[in-house]
Scaffold this motif. Structure first.
Motif, PDB file in Angstrom:
ATOM      1  N   VAL A 197       0.852  -1.202   0.000  1.00 28.66           N
ATOM      2  CA  VAL A 197       0.000   0.000   0.000  1.00 28.66           C
ATOM      3  C   VAL A 197       0.886   1.249   0.000  1.00 28.66           C
ATOM      4  CG1 VAL A 197      -1.700   1.339   1.316  1.00 28.66           C
ATOM      5  CG2 VAL A 197      -1.968  -1.132   1.116  1.00 28.66           C
ATOM      6  N   SER A 198       1.930   1.244   0.806  1.00 29.04           N
ATOM      7  CA  SER A 198       2.807   2.435   0.897  1.00 29.04           C
ATOM      8  C   SER A 198       3.492   2.703  -0.430  1.00 29.04           C
ATOM      9  CB  SER A 198       3.859   2.245   1.995  1.00 29.04           C
ATOM     10  OG  SER A 198       3.211   1.911   3.194  1.00 29.04           O
ATOM     11  N   VAL A 205       1.571   7.234   4.058  1.00 25.16           N
ATOM     12  CA  VAL A 205       0.807   6.182   4.728  1.00 25.16           C
ATOM     13  C   VAL A 205       1.333   6.045   6.156  1.00 25.16           C
ATOM     14  CG1 VAL A 205       0.193   3.731   4.713  1.00 25.16           C
ATOM     15  CG2 VAL A 205       0.407   4.977   2.547  1.00 25.16           C
ATOM     16  N   ILE A 206       0.429   6.179   7.109  1.00 25.30           N
ATOM     17  CA  ILE A 206       0.782   6.019   8.531  1.00 25.30           C
ATOM     18  C   ILE A 206       0.286   4.649   8.969  1.00 25.30           C
ATOM     19  CG2 ILE A 206       0.498   6.931  10.867  1.00 25.30           C
ATOM     20  CD1 ILE A 206      -0.222   9.636   9.704  1.00 25.30           C
ATOM     21  N   HIS A 213       7.268  -0.782   6.945  1.00 18.35           N
ATOM     22  CA  HIS A 213       7.513  -0.144   5.642  1.00 18.35           C
ATOM     23  C   HIS A 213       6.625   1.055   5.368  1.00 18.35           C
ATOM     24  CE1 HIS A 213      10.122  -3.504   4.839  1.00 18.35           C
ATOM     25  NE2 HIS A 213       9.136  -4.338   5.109  1.00 18.35           N
ATOM     26  N   THR A 214       5.666   1.347   6.248  1.00 16.54           N
ATOM     27  CA  THR A 214       4.828   2.526   6.010  1.00 16.54           C
ATOM     28  C   THR A 214       5.665   3.795   6.224  1.00 16.54           C
ATOM     29  OG1 THR A 214       4.083   2.432   8.299  1.00 16.54           O
ATOM     30  CG2 THR A 214       2.683   1.354   6.673  1.00 16.54           C
ATOM     31  N   ASP A 215       5.158   4.916   5.705  1.00 18.21           N
ATOM     32  CA  ASP A 215       5.938   6.158   5.760  1.00 18.21           C
ATOM     33  C   ASP A 215       6.000   6.730   7.173  1.00 18.21           C
ATOM     34  OD1 ASP A 215       6.151   6.238   2.821  1.00 18.21           O
ATOM     35  OD2 ASP A 215       3.971   6.473   2.966  1.00 18.21           O
ATOM     36  N   GLY A 216       4.943   6.499   7.933  1.00 19.72           N
ATOM     37  CA  GLY A 216       4.915   6.954   9.322  1.00 19.72           C
ATOM     38  C   GLY A 216       4.357   5.857  10.209  1.00 19.72           C
ATOM     39  N   PRO A 264       8.220  -0.397  13.981  1.00 18.26           N
ATOM     40  CA  PRO A 264       8.012  -1.634  14.742  1.00 18.26           C
ATOM     41  C   PRO A 264       9.065  -2.700  14.415  1.00 18.26           C
ATOM     42  CG  PRO A 264       6.496  -1.522  12.886  1.00 18.26           C
ATOM     43  CD  PRO A 264       7.224  -0.217  12.905  1.00 18.26           C
ATOM     44  N   ALA A 265       9.426  -3.477  15.424  1.00 19.38           N
ATOM     45  CA  ALA A 265      10.326  -4.619  15.266  1.00 19.38           C
ATOM     46  C   ALA A 265       9.485  -5.838  14.857  1.00 19.38           C
ATOM     47  CB  ALA A 265      11.054  -4.858  16.583  1.00 19.38           C
TER      48      ALA A 265
END
Ligand code: KIV
Length: 271
Positions: A197-198, A205-206, A213-216, A264-265
């Protein structure tokens, strides 16, 4: 530094530029003056006055009882403490069921100081998104797990595990971008879907429980500090416990981890 003339002022343009630069940004919820001041002063880009306030402030089991007046009250408190972060506010359950209702609800939040409104749903919200965007009200679309639909979804479950459903989420996110959404918030989806999606969208994308992998990234204030008494979701990290220090230290550690891509890990992600 005075909060009336903050060092920086984050806008939707800032977030778009961060995405173009490949720089990650952080977001946290806040519901009052002091937490808003702490979050924004620590350099977090986005403050969300979320309808999660129904659970963490009001003690309900879900966000459905939250009203537009409840959100407006907390936006007003947060606005006074905000030191330059972008102030996002949730349109709560049933506050955007018709054109007129949507415009009235969004106008209330914007007049209290919101700078962007968030609403939950997919392609069915494209006309609503267009309606708001064309009238100068920036929109954050919220997809994946949409807690206002908890009864329809049958619980708080990971969304998009089925390949057809995953494709539907990507397609509908693109429709909302086309309709004028400025930001997408993606909740509780597998890591791969968060990445797809990102990459598919040009708007930021949060993610929350949507992988690294999202932008935020966004987290609920009470989860960051381990204040919520019920069992935390897999994607939550108690930064106060992890850093063993101050509230300010916990916010700054979260912000740094997001920007360095270490939160996130894997243990906070769905595969
Ligand atoms: O209401 C809220 O706090 C939210 C977060 C879970 C992102 O929508």
């Amino acid at each position: 530094m005075s909060i009336h003339s903050p060092d920086r002022k984050v806008s939707i343009t800032t977030l778009a530029q961060l995405k173009r630069d490949g720089s990650k940004f952080s977001a946290l919820t806040a519901y009052d003056y002091c937490s808003a001041y702490a979050v924004s002063s620590a350099g977090v880009e986005v403050i969300l006055v979320g309808d999660s306030l129904g659970m963490v402030i009001q003690g309900h089991d879900n966000s459905l009882p939250v009203t537009i007046d409840d959100v407006a009250y907390h936006v007003n408190c947060v606005r006074r403490g905000n030191n330059g972060s972008l102030l996002m506010a949730d349109l709560p359950f049933m506050s955007y069921y018709s054109e007129q209702k949507t415009l009235e609800s969004a106008a209330i939040l914007m007049r209290y100081g919101a700078q962007i409104v968030k609403l939950e749903g997919g392609a069915w919200l494209s006309e609503t998104t267009r309606l708001l965007a064309e009238r100068g009200i920036p929109v954050c679309a919220h997809m994946g797990l949409t807690p206002q639909s908890v009864n329809h979804l049958g619980g708080y479950r990971v969304q998009g595990r089925d390949p057809n459903k995953a494709k539907e989420i990507i397609d509908e996110a693109m429709i909302l971008e086309q309709a004028g959404a400025s930001v997408l918030l993606l909740e509780c989806v597998p890591v791969d879907l968060g990445k797809q999606v990102s990459e598919a969208l040009s708007i930021p994308v949060i993610g929350i429980g949507a992988g690294p992998h999202t932008d935020g990234q966004i987290m609920v204030w009470h989860d960051l500090l381990g204040l919520y008494p019920k069992k935390p979701a897999k994607f939550v990290k108690n930064y106060l416990a992890a850093t063993g220090g101050s509230i300010d230290g916990a916010i700054r550690a979260y912000d740094l981890d997001v920007k360095e891509g270490t939160f996130p890990a894997p243990e906070h992600c769905y595969t």
